[in-house]
Enzyme design. Structure first.
Site, PDB file in Angstrom:
ATOM      1  N   GLY A   1       0.787  -1.229   0.000  1.00 26.17           N
ATOM      2  CA  GLY A   1       0.000   0.000   0.000  1.00 26.17           C
ATOM      3  C   GLY A   1       0.816   1.273   0.000  1.00 26.17           C
ATOM      4  O   GLY A   1       1.904   1.336  -0.594  1.00 26.17           O
ATOM      5  N   HIS A  30     -39.069   3.516 -12.838  1.00 22.75           N
ATOM      6  CA  HIS A  30     -39.518   4.874 -12.524  1.00 22.75           C
ATOM      7  C   HIS A  30     -40.340   4.839 -11.238  1.00 22.75           C
ATOM      8  O   HIS A  30     -41.211   3.977 -11.081  1.00 22.75           O
ATOM      9  CB  HIS A  30     -40.385   5.407 -13.667  1.00 22.75           C
ATOM     10  CG  HIS A  30     -40.955   6.768 -13.390  1.00 22.75           C
ATOM     11  ND1 HIS A  30     -40.196   7.910 -13.417  1.00 22.75           N
ATOM     12  CD2 HIS A  30     -42.223   7.152 -13.045  1.00 22.75           C
ATOM     13  CE1 HIS A  30     -40.967   8.948 -13.128  1.00 22.75           C
ATOM     14  NE2 HIS A  30     -42.206   8.521 -12.896  1.00 22.75           N
TER      15      HIS A  30
END
Length: 466
Positions: A143, A445
């Site tokens: 990292g 919707h």
């Protein structure tokens, strides 16, 4: 003898370990922290998102719930409880990763790992003893760490990195954030919502510099409306803790060199991150890295020693957990004889401010630079039925498609739940979809995702809901 030893148990390491185990490899993973998960789970992505969520609830209780007919009085901040919740979220997930390692029969060692030879990893364990692991392959997944600035000492009390900013015991009255990127904007937002007067000092002429410029401007404007202040094209040349525990900050204009001083309660240094590539024994096997500390690899993630691989923040590219995860998986598959691959064009980027920004593919600026012809479609959330019902109408969706072939080239969203909405665009681009494909696909919707469909329709100037 292990098939694979992984140094670093962040997203790249633990995800790669799981995949390698699934493919029948004998795997060990080494982590220098006392818990698994790396920066992301322990002091990065997860705790910051927990605080962002909590601070949003606080602001909603103070200012926004009344618009929904919910009247709340006597709201007060319990910072200690908020921090306790954040820690519970982190501990639950880190324990979950440990459980994953056990489930997948990955041997887990807590200690500092380094390369002893191309087939040996030395581990200095927590009790001070040393163990040597023999292995056919090694994956480096250590990292990154935060950058520092000359003349500024991070004490994690008054002058903090992102780690310290996640654990401040009190809300600072005034706070300086150095850097207007992902980390600075997110953590600056947290403390501003909780009551701090936050000033962001940015060296460049725009915030969120890696994002589409127009979307970044909308975010800048929104954050200013919320109360954050910005000093653009400026740099902090000095930050010193005074006897009264205030921090004296000297800020210099990049344009004309003029200086100003500010006295604040906390300074967050968020000027990016650099790879954690020191002390790993790279010189033992003559593994090369560049001047910035990034490990050199080929297209198969191999270093100069072909059985030693590097992934995640150790190599060039966006320092993002999901990018690192896919690289860890790719390496596991390559070692197992499969065609591991990462499509870097479809790595999404997200800034978890409010409104959120999410982006995938090319920005308009990149397309112009590459001289790729494109058409653009946009749709505002204020015209979206679900956004209006939620009371979250700020922002828009932008879709970029090739002018001749209509292939999707980029999607950029600023608005509610942008981080979740971007996944549809990622999948579409992975399949080589066109804006027409998005435009002709059903979207329930009312949903926020209809805004993406309408932006795709607008590429051909046929949006229907505005």
């Amino acid at each position: 003898m292990f098939d694979l030893v992984i140094i670093g148990a962040g997203p790249a390491g633990y995800t790669g370990a799981v995949r390698a185990s699934q493919l029948g490899l004998k795997v060990a993973i080494i982590e220098k922290r006392k818990t698994l998960g790396g920066t992301c789970l322990n002091v990065g992505c997860i705790p910051s998102k927990a605080l962002l969520e909590s601070s949003e609830h606080y602001v909603q209780s103070l200012h926004e719930l009344k618009d929904h007919g919910v009247e709340v009085s006597g709201v007060k901040l319990n910072l200690a409880k908020m921090m306790e919740r954040k820690s519970k979220v982190v501990s639950g997930l880190t324990q979950g990763v440990l459980g994953l390692m056990k489930k997948n029969k990955v041997e887990t060692l807590f200690g500092f790992g380094k390369i002893k030879s191309k087939n040996e990893v030395e581990v200095k364990l927590e009790d001070g003893s040393t163990q040597i692991l023999e292995t056919k392959n090694i994956m480096l997944a250590t990292g990154s760490v935060h950058n520092t600035l000359p003349g500024i000492t991070i004490d994690e009390q008054f002058i903090v990195s992102s780690t310290g900013a996640l654990d401040l015991p009190n809300v600072p009255e005034k706070m300086i954030v150095i850097g207007g990127g992902y980390i600075g904007l997110e953590l600056g937002s947290v403390w501003q919502r909780l009551g701090s007067q936050v000033t962001v000092v940015e060296y460049g002429d725009k915030v969120a510099g890696t994002m589409d410029a127009q979307i970044g401007k909308l975010l800048h404007r929104s954050l200013e409306k919320q109360g954050l202040k910005f000093l653009m094209q400026a740099k902090v040349t000095e930050a010193k803790v005074q006897n009264d525990n205030k921090v004296k900050v000297v800020i210099e204009s990049v344009k004309d060199g003029s200086k100003q001083e500010m006295l604040v309660d906390a300074v967050l240094v968020s000027t990016g991150r650099r790879p954690y590539s020191e002390g790993l024994g790279l010189e033992t096997v003559d593994i090369k890295k560049d001047a910035r500390g990034f490990v050199s690899i080929n297209k198969k993630f191999q270093t100069s020693e072909t059985n030693i691989y590097a992934v995640g923040d150790l190599i060039d590219g966006p320092m993002l957990a999901h990018k690192a995860e896919e690289e860890g998986v790719a390496v596991a598959e390559i070692i197992a004889g499969k065609p591991g691959h990462v499509n870097y064009l479809t790595v999404p980027g997200v800034i978890y401010t409010w409104p959120e920004i999410a982006s995938v593919g090319y920005t308009e600026e990149q397309l112009q630079e590459k001289k790729i012809p494109y058409a653009s479609g946009k749709f505002p959330f204020i015209a979206n039925g679900r956004a209006r019902a939620l009371g979250m109408t700020e922002g828009q969706v932008k879709v970029l498609a090739h002018k001749d072939t209509d292939e999707l080239l980029g999607v950029h969203i600023i608005g509610p739940r942008a981080s979740d909405m971007i996944a549809e665009a990622v999948v579409a681009m992975e399949f080589g979809a066109s804006s027409e494909d998005l435009a002709r696909s059903f979207h329930a919707h009312p949903t926020l995702s209809e805004a993406l469909r309408e932006a795709a329709l607008d590429v051909d100037k046929r949006a229907r809901q505005m």
